[in-house]
Design a protein around this motif. Structure first.
Motif, PDB file in Angstrom:
ATOM      1  N   ARG A  40       1.073  -1.210  -0.064  1.00 46.51           N
ATOM      2  CA  ARG A  40      -0.493   0.058  -0.412  1.00 46.51           C
ATOM      3  C   ARG A  40       0.879   1.590  -0.242  1.00 46.51           C
ATOM      4  N   SER A  41       1.975   1.706   0.824  1.00 48.47           N
ATOM      5  CA  SER A  41       3.176   2.403   0.821  1.00 48.47           C
ATOM      6  C   SER A  41       3.299   2.509  -0.567  1.00 48.47           C
ATOM      7  N   PHE A  42       3.884   1.587  -1.624  1.00 50.09           N
ATOM      8  CA  PHE A  42       4.540   1.917  -2.501  1.00 50.09           C
ATOM      9  C   PHE A  42       3.590   2.742  -3.920  1.00 50.09           C
ATOM     10  N   VAL A  43       2.303   2.493  -3.167  1.00 52.86           N
ATOM     11  CA  VAL A  43       1.172   3.123  -4.033  1.00 52.86           C
ATOM     12  C   VAL A  43       0.883   4.840  -4.559  1.00 52.86           C
ATOM     13  N   SER A  44       1.364   4.777  -3.018  1.00 57.04           N
ATOM     14  CA  SER A  44       0.865   6.176  -3.143  1.00 57.04           C
ATOM     15  C   SER A  44       3.273   7.187  -2.596  1.00 57.04           C
ATOM     16  N   TYR A  45       3.996   6.308  -2.954  1.00 61.27           N
ATOM     17  CA  TYR A  45       5.212   6.638  -2.337  1.00 61.27           C
ATOM     18  C   TYR A  45       6.424   6.146  -3.380  1.00 61.27           C
ATOM     19  N   ASP A  46       6.873   6.754  -3.894  1.00 58.10           N
ATOM     20  CA  ASP A  46       8.324   5.933  -4.761  1.00 58.10           C
ATOM     21  C   ASP A  46       9.227   6.008  -3.927  1.00 58.10           C
ATOM     22  N   TYR A  47       9.879   4.825  -3.564  1.00 59.83           N
ATOM     23  CA  TYR A  47      10.827   4.614  -3.173  1.00 59.83           C
ATOM     24  C   TYR A  47      11.983   4.215  -3.856  1.00 59.83           C
ATOM     25  N   ASP A  48      14.076   4.341  -3.037  1.00 63.22           N
ATOM     26  CA  ASP A  48      14.940   4.508  -3.907  1.00 63.22           C
ATOM     27  C   ASP A  48      15.565   3.172  -3.708  1.00 63.22           C
ATOM     28  N   VAL A  49      15.289   2.560  -2.300  1.00 67.92           N
ATOM     29  CA  VAL A  49      15.605   1.422  -1.501  1.00 67.92           C
ATOM     30  C   VAL A  49      14.739   0.374  -0.666  1.00 67.92           C
ATOM     31  N   CYS A  50      14.260  -0.979  -0.463  1.00 68.69           N
ATOM     32  CA  CYS A  50      13.539  -1.458  -0.342  1.00 68.69           C
ATOM     33  C   CYS A  50      14.353  -2.127   0.962  1.00 68.69           C
ATOM     34  N   ILE A  51      14.308  -2.544   2.070  1.00 70.43           N
ATOM     35  CA  ILE A  51      14.886  -3.162   2.651  1.00 70.43           C
ATOM     36  C   ILE A  51      13.879  -4.456   3.307  1.00 70.43           C
ATOM     37  N   ILE A  52      14.103  -5.524   3.956  1.00 72.04           N
ATOM     38  CA  ILE A  52      13.205  -6.548   3.735  1.00 72.04           C
ATOM     39  C   ILE A  52      14.104  -7.353   4.883  1.00 72.04           C
ATOM     40  N   ASN A  53      14.063  -7.295   6.216  1.00 75.17           N
ATOM     41  CA  ASN A  53      14.244  -8.123   7.256  1.00 75.17           C
ATOM     42  C   ASN A  53      13.613  -9.227   7.155  1.00 75.17           C
ATOM     43  N   THR A  54      13.866 -10.741   6.982  1.00 74.78           N
ATOM     44  CA  THR A  54      13.336 -11.798   7.237  1.00 74.78           C
ATOM     45  C   THR A  54      13.608 -12.346   8.421  1.00 74.78           C
ATOM     46  N   PRO A  55      12.384 -13.048   8.973  1.00 77.01           N
ATOM     47  CA  PRO A  55      11.255 -13.766   8.473  1.00 77.01           C
ATOM     48  C   PRO A  55      10.484 -12.521   8.476  1.00 77.01           C
ATOM     49  N   LEU A  56       9.525 -12.249   8.367  1.00 78.17           N
ATOM     50  CA  LEU A  56       8.607 -11.684   8.884  1.00 78.17           C
ATOM     51  C   LEU A  56       6.976 -12.543   9.198  1.00 78.17           C
ATOM     52  N   HIS A  57       6.882 -12.203  10.897  1.00 74.92           N
ATOM     53  CA  HIS A  57       5.848 -13.751  10.713  1.00 74.92           C
ATOM     54  C   HIS A  57       4.633 -14.013   9.804  1.00 74.92           C
ATOM     55  N   SER A  58       3.835 -13.023   9.590  1.00 73.90           N
ATOM     56  CA  SER A  58       2.860 -12.555   8.436  1.00 73.90           C
ATOM     57  C   SER A  58       2.710 -12.698   6.945  1.00 73.90           C
ATOM     58  N   ASP A  59       4.232 -12.863   6.425  1.00 69.03           N
ATOM     59  CA  ASP A  59       4.180 -12.854   5.270  1.00 69.03           C
ATOM     60  C   ASP A  59       5.367 -14.059   4.434  1.00 69.03           C
ATOM     61  N   MET A  60       5.113 -14.608   3.288  1.00 68.46           N
ATOM     62  CA  MET A  60       6.235 -14.672   2.555  1.00 68.46           C
ATOM     63  C   MET A  60       7.120 -13.704   1.613  1.00 68.46           C
ATOM     64  N   CYS A  61       8.337 -13.725   2.301  1.00 67.14           N
ATOM     65  CA  CYS A  61       9.078 -12.922   2.143  1.00 67.14           C
ATOM     66  C   CYS A  61      10.076 -13.068   0.513  1.00 67.14           C
ATOM     67  N   GLU A  62      10.147 -14.173   0.413  1.00 68.57           N
ATOM     68  CA  GLU A  62      10.595 -14.138  -0.625  1.00 68.57           C
ATOM     69  C   GLU A  62       9.614 -13.565  -1.843  1.00 68.57           C
ATOM     70  N   GLN A  63       8.131 -14.588  -2.397  1.00 66.17           N
ATOM     71  CA  GLN A  63       6.756 -13.577  -2.957  1.00 66.17           C
ATOM     72  C   GLN A  63       6.630 -12.444  -2.775  1.00 66.17           C
ATOM     73  N   LEU A  64       7.251 -11.263  -1.419  1.00 68.88           N
ATOM     74  CA  LEU A  64       6.488 -10.160  -1.534  1.00 68.88           C
ATOM     75  C   LEU A  64       8.234  -9.594  -2.157  1.00 68.88           C
ATOM     76  N   SER A  65       9.330 -10.214  -1.467  1.00 66.40           N
ATOM     77  CA  SER A  65      10.342  -8.866  -2.580  1.00 66.40           C
ATOM     78  C   SER A  65      10.263  -9.900  -4.064  1.00 66.40           C
ATOM     79  N   ILE A  66      10.055 -11.008  -4.532  1.00 69.78           N
ATOM     80  CA  ILE A  66       9.493 -11.008  -5.591  1.00 69.78           C
ATOM     81  C   ILE A  66       8.335  -9.944  -6.499  1.00 69.78           C
TER      82      ILE A  66
END
Length: 188
Positions: A40-66
């Motif tokens: 949702r945040s990406f819909v309204s804002y354009d970021y230069d870098v996205c940091i994903i700290n795995t694991p996330l309890h509620s998400d599939m990090c691999e698919q989210l990153s893709i």
């Protein structure tokens, strides 16, 4: 690199990432703790870098990153535990996602940030070139349409229509594209 988003549900890791990014010139940092909020945040804002700290309890990090890498221009850096580093890297590297091994080495994080800046600049240059080529293609299409109109309406050959447009451009000291637009306006 001015705008970053951190996706992490670990307070300690989030604080580390924020502090490191701020010390390395990142001015705007958004922190979210799940993938849906990040999307949702990406819909309204354009970021230069996205940091994903795995694991996330509620998400599939691999698919989210893709998903984030495919749908946005932000460079995605995925932090993964050392025991699954090779496997994760192999699965996401074809999407342009950088993987960094945890526990975090500050030098590796800094290198990943610098590398992502280089990649971002390269993508930006390629996008500028694509836009330039698209403009040129549109201009050529317009010129071709004008030639077709001259062939149809004035009964000129293709070569004569080409010469006419070039001569008008030289006489008026404008581009062939501008002459073509004039022709299209006149006949349509």
């Amino acid at each position: 690199m001015e705008k970053a988003i951190i996706i992490s549900d670990s307070l300690k890791a989030t604080e580390f990432y924020q502090d490191f990014l701020q010390k390395n010139g990142c001015h705007t940092i958004k922190v979210v703790d799940n993938g849906e909020e990040a999307k949702r945040s990406f819909v309204s804002y354009d970021y230069d870098v996205c940091i994903i700290n795995t694991p996330l309890h509620s998400d599939m990090c691999e698919q989210l990153s893709i998903d984030l890498a495919e749908q946005n221009t932000a460079q995605v850096i995925l932090f993964v535990k050392s025991d699954c580093m090779d496997e994760m890297t192999e699965r996401v590297e074809n999407y342009g996602i950088l993987t960094v091994e945890k526990p975090i080495n500050k030098q590796m994080f800094w290198s990943a940030l610098k590398f992502s800046q280089v990649i971002s600049r390269r993508i930006e240059l390629c996008n500028e070139k694509i836009k330039k080529l698209q403009r040129q293609l549109e201009e050529l299409k317009t010129i071709s349409k004008a030639k077709c109109i001259l062939i149809e309406k004035e009964r000129l050959t293709e070569q004569d229509a080409h010469k006419y447009i070039e001569k008008q451009a030289m006489n008026q000291r404008v581009s062939r594209y501008e002459v073509a637009e004039q022709i299209l306006c006149f006949y349509t």
